[in-house]
Design an enzyme around this catalytic site. Structure first.
Site, PDB file in Angstrom:
ATOM      1  N   HIS A   1      -3.137   1.060   6.943  1.00  0.00           N
ATOM      2  CA  HIS A   1      -4.220   1.266   5.694  1.00  0.00           C
ATOM      3  C   HIS A   1      -5.173  -0.016   6.296  1.00  0.00           C
ATOM      4  CE1 HIS A   1      -5.670   3.625   2.601  1.00  0.00           C
ATOM      5  NE2 HIS A   1      -5.571   2.505   1.519  1.00  0.00           N
TER       6      HIS A   1
ATOM      7  N   TYR B   1       0.829  -1.334   0.073  1.00  0.00           N
ATOM      8  CA  TYR B   1      -0.054   0.069  -0.123  1.00  0.00           C
ATOM      9  C   TYR B   1       1.021   1.227   0.166  1.00  0.00           C
ATOM     10  CZ  TYR B   1      -2.426   3.974   1.609  1.00  0.00           C
ATOM     11  OH  TYR B   1      -2.749   5.369   1.433  1.00  0.00           O
TER      12      TYR B   1
HETATM   13  O1  EZ4 Z   1      -5.236   5.702  -0.057  1.00  0.00           O
HETATM   14  O2  EZ4 Z   1      -7.322   8.275  -0.605  1.00  0.00           O
HETATM   15  O3  EZ4 Z   1      -3.880   8.316   4.103  1.00  0.00           O
HETATM   16  N1  EZ4 Z   1      -4.147   8.375   2.945  1.00  0.00           N
HETATM   17  C1  EZ4 Z   1      -4.870   7.195   2.326  1.00  0.00           C
HETATM   18  C2  EZ4 Z   1      -4.946   7.790   0.884  1.00  0.00           C
HETATM   19  C3  EZ4 Z   1      -5.891   6.716   0.349  1.00  0.00           C
HETATM   20  C4  EZ4 Z   1      -6.621   7.186  -0.860  1.00  0.00           C
HETATM   21  C5  EZ4 Z   1      -7.476   6.333  -1.399  1.00  0.00           C
HETATM   22  O4  EZ4 Z   1      -8.263   6.801  -2.526  1.00  0.00           O
HETATM   23  O5  EZ4 Z   1      -4.932   6.463   2.751  1.00  0.00           O
HETATM   24  O6  EZ4 Z   1      -3.987   8.001  -0.069  1.00  0.00           O
HETATM   25 CO    CO Z   2      -4.837   6.565   4.961  1.00  0.00          CO
END
Ligand code: EZ4
Ligand code: CO
Length: 407
Positions: free
Chosen positions: A214, A159
């Site tokens: 995330h 991520y």
């Molecule tokens: O991945 O808004 O902290 N920020 C995030 C974002 C999300 C996006 C998803 O579209 O987690 O960058």
């Molecule tokens: Co985030």
């Protein structure tokens, strides 16, 4: 100040954005961001079919009353689509009120509590070396706070890291359907501390260091991570575990003093009630444009302030520049403001929005123009047709051995 028109625009200058424009009989115009990343058309249809018709003839001055009508009067309450639509109306009305009063929105809210908003940017790398380069570049740009994400060896896609060679992370994926990715908690938990160690070793402890898990971990795994990185003094560990079950943050809290942030997908005060009342987190990340607008996020900020919890709004490029500006105005007022995420915008995105904010030494200021201080350039917007895209970055499955086990 009767509302005469409420129109919805959909555009894609690199990213999909949905904008609501409200016009009064006296000719004042206000705009609000109605972008719900990956669900853009749901909100534009909701506005056009269910909300815009009710606005005509209402007095644009009565923001609170219109908010309550849209929230309570619809029978269905809350949810990201509804709350994004209400937010767009709310911000457009604050924009109009500011223009009518000849004041920037933060002045209407009670004035500035600070000279500018501390923001954090994103430094990401396919390797720790690339991350260090990116971190350095961002420091040169003036950032004093950075979120760091790096590829985890053995996990195909981690991520926060770009898919291609570039070092810039792009949250949306254009395409017909979202991609699925695999995930290994073991590999992540053993590698993440090495990322922070490398950064602190190279750059010291002067900057604020953030990280986003995330929603990938269970509460126990999140507690383990928080504990194992305490020495690196993170500003926060974001979304360590999903927050539908707010009580599950108790376990994380009992085991670590690493500060916790959560809430980028929250859409109402009810999503964070237990988290706030039990002081289970340190920062609430809800945004103006996904949590019912300035009127509702202000209520969340006040509630959080009773428990010494600060605000740290989400700010990826999937929030339009109009939505970002709304967050900046509210942030100028919020007494318990913590930090604002700011990924920045491409030239094409900014060709559709004239913004007036300034970025200096790691701080953003929304500018002093009346209202929101952002103009929506309709002719430019009309050049970019919306294309289907997904925010698939919450979709990692668990360990590849357990492909169907969602935790
Ligand atoms: O991945 O808004 O902290 N920020 C995030 C974002 C999300 C996006 C998803 O579209 O987690 O960058
Ligand atoms: Co985030």
């Amino acid at each position: 100040m009767k509302i005469e028109k409420a129109e919805v625009f959909v555009t894609c200058p690199d990213r999909n954005y949905v904008i609501l424009k409200i016009t009064t009989e006296s000719g004042l115009v206000g705009i609000g961001d109605a972008t719900l990343n990956g669900r853009e058309i749901a909100v534009s249809a909701y506005l056009e079919n269910h909300i815009c018709p009710q606005l005509i003839g209402k007095d644009a001055k009565n923001i609170e009353d219109i908010w309550q009508l849209l929230y309570r009067g619809a029978y269905w309450r809350r949810g990201p689509v509804t709350m994004t639509a209400i937010a767009a109306v709310d911000v457009a009305l604050w924009d109009i009120k500011g223009k009518a009063a000849n004041m920037p929105i933060f002045d209407l809210l009670g004035g500035s509590s600070r000279d500018g908003l501390l923001v954090y940017g994103h430094a990401t790398g396919k390797s720790i070396d690339q991350l260090i380069d990116e971190y350095h570049k961002h420091k040169e740009m003036g950032y004093r706070a950075l979120r760091v994400q790096a590829s985890i060896p053995g996990i195909e896609r981690s991520y926060g890291v770009s898919k291609d060679k570039s070092s810039t992370y792009e949250p949306a994926t254009k395409g017909a359907i979202p991609e699925e990715e695999n995930w290994s908690t073991e590999k992540y938990l053993s590698y993440a501390p090495k990322i922070f160690d490398a950064i602190r070793n190279k750059f010291g402890f002067d900057d604020h260091l953030l990280h986003d898990a995330h929603h990938r971990l269970t509460p126990l795994e999140a507690a383990q991570l928080g504990k194992s990185v305490e020495d690196f003094k993170l500003f926060w560990l974001e979304d360590p575990t999903p927050a539908e079950n707010q009580e599950s943050f108790r376990m994380i809290r009992q085991h670590t003093t690493t500060p916790i942030a959560v809430g980028e997908i929250f859409n109402s005060i009810w999503d964070c009630k237990t988290l706030i009342e039990e002081q289970l987190v340190d920062y609430i990340r809800a945004t103006v444009c996904h949590a019912g607008g300035i009127t509702h996020l202000r209520r969340i900020a006040d509630f959080a302030s009773l428990y010494q919890i600060k605000m740290g709004a989400h700010g990826p490029s999937d929030i339009s520049p109009a939505g970002m500006a709304a967050g900046l105005h509210l942030g100028m007022w919020i007494p318990n403001f913590g930090i604002q995420e700011f990924m920045g915008y491409s030239e094409k995105m900014l060709s559709v929005f004239n913004v007036n904010w300034t970025f200096e030494d790691g701080y953003l200021h929304p500018g002093f123009k009346p209202g929101l201080g952002v103009d929506f350039i309709e002719d430019e917007a009309a050049k970019y047709l919306i294309s289907r895209s997904f925010t698939n970055s919450s979709l990692n499955r668990r360990d590849s051995l357990e492909l169907v086990s969602w935790v």
